[in-house]
Design a protein around this motif. Sequence first.
Motif, PDB file in Angstrom:
ATOM      1  N   ALA A 204      15.865  43.368 133.359  1.00 41.79           N
ATOM      2  CA  ALA A 204      14.201  43.260 134.254  1.00 41.79           C
ATOM      3  C   ALA A 204      13.335  41.940 133.771  1.00 41.79           C
ATOM      4  N   PHE A 205      12.833  41.724 134.807  1.00 41.53           N
ATOM      5  CA  PHE A 205      11.661  40.939 135.019  1.00 41.53           C
ATOM      6  C   PHE A 205      10.426  40.270 134.124  1.00 41.53           C
ATOM      7  N   LEU A 206      10.228  41.603 133.338  1.00 38.64           N
ATOM      8  CA  LEU A 206       9.429  41.359 132.753  1.00 38.64           C
ATOM      9  C   LEU A 206       9.508  40.742 131.049  1.00 38.64           C
ATOM     10  N   PRO A 207      10.363  42.689 130.399  1.00 35.15           N
ATOM     11  CA  PRO A 207      10.576  41.904 129.116  1.00 35.15           C
ATOM     12  C   PRO A 207      11.557  40.039 129.095  1.00 35.15           C
ATOM     13  N   VAL A 208      12.022  39.777 130.354  1.00 31.23           N
ATOM     14  CA  VAL A 208      12.718  37.682 130.169  1.00 31.23           C
ATOM     15  C   VAL A 208      10.854  37.410 130.027  1.00 31.23           C
ATOM     16  N   LEU A 209      10.369  37.852 130.919  1.00 31.91           N
ATOM     17  CA  LEU A 209       9.093  37.194 130.657  1.00 31.91           C
ATOM     18  C   LEU A 209       8.629  37.057 129.658  1.00 31.91           C
ATOM     19  N   ILE A 210       8.336  38.626 128.876  1.00 30.46           N
ATOM     20  CA  ILE A 210       7.263  38.460 127.608  1.00 30.46           C
ATOM     21  C   ILE A 210       8.642  37.848 126.641  1.00 30.46           C
ATOM     22  N   GLY A 211       9.564  37.412 126.725  1.00 23.32           N
ATOM     23  CA  GLY A 211      10.499  37.438 125.417  1.00 23.32           C
ATOM     24  C   GLY A 211      10.492  35.668 125.736  1.00 23.32           C
ATOM     25  N   LEU A 212      10.864  34.998 126.763  1.00 19.95           N
ATOM     26  CA  LEU A 212      10.615  33.701 127.208  1.00 19.95           C
ATOM     27  C   LEU A 212       8.685  33.202 126.613  1.00 19.95           C
ATOM     28  N   PHE A 213       8.143  34.057 127.108  1.00 19.50           N
ATOM     29  CA  PHE A 213       6.822  33.184 126.666  1.00 19.50           C
ATOM     30  C   PHE A 213       6.080  33.562 125.976  1.00 19.50           C
ATOM     31  N   ALA A 214       5.860  35.107 125.627  1.00 16.10           N
ATOM     32  CA  ALA A 214       4.985  35.890 124.548  1.00 16.10           C
ATOM     33  C   ALA A 214       5.978  35.407 122.929  1.00 16.10           C
ATOM     34  N   PHE A 215       6.628  36.047 122.791  1.00 21.38           N
ATOM     35  CA  PHE A 215       7.404  35.898 121.759  1.00 21.38           C
ATOM     36  C   PHE A 215       8.113  34.954 121.204  1.00 21.38           C
ATOM     37  N   SER A 216       8.654  33.932 122.217  1.00 26.19           N
ATOM     38  CA  SER A 216       8.611  32.352 121.768  1.00 26.19           C
ATOM     39  C   SER A 216       7.831  31.824 121.236  1.00 26.19           C
ATOM     40  N   GLN A 217       6.356  32.015 121.751  1.00 25.15           N
ATOM     41  CA  GLN A 217       5.265  31.410 121.463  1.00 25.15           C
ATOM     42  C   GLN A 217       4.478  31.620 120.184  1.00 25.15           C
ATOM     43  N   LEU A 218       4.839  33.330 119.901  1.00 25.42           N
ATOM     44  CA  LEU A 218       4.193  34.202 118.715  1.00 25.42           C
ATOM     45  C   LEU A 218       5.212  33.040 117.480  1.00 25.42           C
ATOM     46  N   LEU A 219       6.454  33.032 117.498  1.00 23.64           N
ATOM     47  CA  LEU A 219       7.293  32.376 116.884  1.00 23.64           C
ATOM     48  C   LEU A 219       7.266  31.193 116.229  1.00 23.64           C
ATOM     49  N   THR A 220       6.743  30.351 117.682  1.00 26.23           N
ATOM     50  CA  THR A 220       6.559  28.332 117.630  1.00 26.23           C
ATOM     51  C   THR A 220       5.023  28.090 116.360  1.00 26.23           C
ATOM     52  N   ASP A 221       3.332  29.817 116.772  1.00 23.53           N
ATOM     53  CA  ASP A 221       2.539  29.622 115.943  1.00 23.53           C
ATOM     54  C   ASP A 221       2.896  30.212 114.170  1.00 23.53           C
ATOM     55  N   VAL A 222       3.995  30.985 114.037  1.00 18.81           N
ATOM     56  CA  VAL A 222       4.194  30.735 111.827  1.00 18.81           C
ATOM     57  C   VAL A 222       4.647  29.525 112.294  1.00 18.81           C
ATOM     58  N   GLU A 223       5.262  29.222 112.262  1.00 22.96           N
ATOM     59  CA  GLU A 223       6.365  28.723 112.322  1.00 22.96           C
ATOM     60  C   GLU A 223       6.103  27.747 110.983  1.00 22.96           C
TER      61      GLU A 223
ATOM     62  N   LEU B  86      13.034  32.304 111.844  1.00 29.38           N
ATOM     63  CA  LEU B  86      14.441  32.888 111.065  1.00 29.38           C
ATOM     64  C   LEU B  86      14.141  34.725 110.784  1.00 29.38           C
ATOM     65  N   ILE B  87      13.022  34.581 110.061  1.00 26.79           N
ATOM     66  CA  ILE B  87      12.663  35.654 108.643  1.00 26.79           C
ATOM     67  C   ILE B  87      12.673  36.575 110.219  1.00 26.79           C
ATOM     68  N   CYS B  88      11.618  36.201 110.941  1.00 21.64           N
ATOM     69  CA  CYS B  88      10.814  36.619 112.517  1.00 21.64           C
ATOM     70  C   CYS B  88      12.108  37.316 113.412  1.00 21.64           C
ATOM     71  N   PHE B  89      13.143  36.530 113.130  1.00 18.50           N
ATOM     72  CA  PHE B  89      13.998  37.106 113.795  1.00 18.50           C
ATOM     73  C   PHE B  89      14.975  38.118 113.451  1.00 18.50           C
ATOM     74  N   LEU B  90      15.315  38.282 112.301  1.00 17.67           N
ATOM     75  CA  LEU B  90      15.731  38.792 111.149  1.00 17.67           C
ATOM     76  C   LEU B  90      15.141  40.339 111.223  1.00 17.67           C
ATOM     77  N   MET B  91      14.226  40.697 111.200  1.00 16.03           N
ATOM     78  CA  MET B  91      13.645  41.474 110.649  1.00 16.03           C
ATOM     79  C   MET B  91      12.862  42.663 112.088  1.00 16.03           C
ATOM     80  N   PHE B  92      13.066  41.464 112.871  1.00 13.19           N
ATOM     81  CA  PHE B  92      13.227  41.955 114.934  1.00 13.19           C
ATOM     82  C   PHE B  92      14.410  42.635 114.968  1.00 13.19           C
ATOM     83  N   VAL B  93      16.082  42.449 114.529  1.00 17.15           N
ATOM     84  CA  VAL B  93      16.811  42.167 114.446  1.00 17.15           C
ATOM     85  C   VAL B  93      17.565  44.121 113.704  1.00 17.15           C
TER      86      VAL B  93
END
Lengths: 548, 162
Positions: A204-223, B86-93
């Motif tokens: 589905a288009f929206l999970p792809v979009l939320i994953g690609l954009f929002a999810f990946s951005q949040l991971l970058t923000d807490v890196e 990696l923590i985020c990936f793991l927790m989400f899984v």
Amino acid sequence: MIDVILQAFASIVLDPVTLGLMFIGTLAGILAGAIPGFTIAMGVILTLPFTFGMTAVQGLATMLGVFVGGFSGGLMSCMLTGIPGTPSSVATTFDGFPLVRSGRPGLALGLGLWSSFFGGMISAVILVALAPQLAFLGLEFGPWDYFSLIIFALTITVSLSGGNITKGLIAGLLGLFAATVGEDEINGVARFTFGFDEFKQGFAFLPVLIGLFAFSQLLTDVEDDKRAKSPLMSQSGAIVKVEHRQAILIILKRWVNLFRSSFIGIFTGILPAAGGSISNILAYDQAKKASPNRSNFGKGEYDGVIAPEAANNATAGGALIMMMALGIPGDIVTAVMLGALMIHNIIPGPTFIQDEPLLAYGVFIAFFVAHFFMVGLQAFSLRIFLLVTKIPMYVLASVILAYCAIGVFALHNVVFDIWVMFFFGVIGYFMKKLGFPLAPMILGVVLGKLAELNLARATGISDDILLFISRPWSLFFLLMAIISVIFPFYQDARKDSLFSKLYVPISMIILSLPLFLMGSPVRMIVATILVLTGGYFLYKRISSLNPN
Amino acid sequence: MNIKKDTIVAIFLLLFCGIMINSSFDIEDPGYQGMKASFWPTIVLCLLSIMCLVMLIKSVVTEAENNINSNDTNLTNVFFKFKNALICFLMFVIFLAFLDYLGMLIGGVLFVFGLLTMLGGFELKKIIKHFIISIITIGIMWSIFTFGLKVILPEGEILRIW
């Protein structure tokens, strides 16, 4: 027509629920735009799950509130702290922050706010005037032309999204490939499902979009561990009284800058993928070149605040023009809106304004109204902004990750969609780390099915593939696609190189060919102007190469 | 070691294209007139393969600007660089794996609490703060979707038995 406009007006302005939703949307947009690390697109994406239960008009009006609010939110953080909240307000920092430091924070905020308002209003008028006309033009398109238009939208996204063109093209093609997974819409045959029933529906288009954009951005923000644990801003400024009257007078005295910057914003918005991040810098640059006080730029010059803020809000109207008229998203935000329309079983395209006039004019009116909310909410949102900036990023990211999961589940009530979001979130994160732009991939996912459908229609009508280059519109878009692919090389080329000197005039002459083929008098005149201008520049530049 | 990141990515993508092109031969042809179901994906995959090949050649030919240095290949360094992701990936899984049992309400609270604590630290004061944040935020979101938007979120076996 008047009936439709009045009905659309009533559905927005006289409906307290819609107005309430727009109020919340604009406030959320201002905050999303003000927080560094968050973007307007992310704000709109996160709003999307809430719109599933709304009517199409309410959903789009809420998202427009976020969109418009987001552009003006960026100016709060950049002026009060010197840190741009979004890429769209980078140029505002150059003169906005010095103006605040010189002891005029109220005037600086007023200039930014009212420039955004006027820029948005100008683009709203152009949107209302241009979108229906462009849609009429779109009615001339056959499947060949539409397919070529999609190819152009993808290539220009690649060339304008910055970075490596090869990686951009790979990202776009990966997006197109992701859209092919599952049963194809023409024959109903399963593709790349590898025996999993869940894959048959495709991604589905929206999970792809939320994953690609929002999810990946949040991971970058807490890196970065240290940054993730500290408050969003170390210095968050203080409450300021906005000087409305004086700001309006200054802006109106500099109306040439206001209009020039707004038109730069509108034009940039019409181009797929070229959003506010480009238009605010372009407008600032042009304002500096045209100003008699050039030396004051960077020291708190009024024109240096008016130009980027008028341009970035005007970009929103430009991006909406393409979506409303042709069903082609101008940026990630309009791609999300396109997705929202599809949830309500509305397929945007050239016939959208004719088929859904109430909704189309509702969008126009909501765009106007959102600007009034933006002005009205600025003082209130400033107080909330000062509170939000005290929260550490890891808290926001953790809560929003959970919210993404709930929101994505709400789309089809299947857990598989959350897995899709997670999978594409991981892909998006690593793609960003490896230097692949995400915008082409997102556009590839959005436009992939449409491209395949039009290709199937075209080949179904005729086996003659030469129609792709013999039909004037199709040829025009294919030539534009080639020119846009070469554009990054033109940007990188030395200014005195032969290629750099000939790129623009030759492109103009080449583009005139399909316009001549169209035959209508207006297009013939445009084509003639293009040939004459291109020829003149070509002659001048060749002469300068060989002065003897 | 003088390997470039782009070289590895290009080889990986070429392998991916190879597998997908091979898989495209299995796409059924129902024999209808018009464009076959495998036609468009094949075009896309062929173009993708060409672009990956261009990326591979460019990465081999061009000057080394993004070579993988010894820090990038050291697993400890890689772990610390991407620790939070990696923590985020793991927790989400884990959250997704147990969603059927815990449901969205309990699972969501535990996910947010776990992630906040893993990212924010284990001091008692923070743990209490994280617990309160997770209950309030997930509680509000769950209520909005369940009662406001009428979405039936996964209840989970625990609550069902209860």
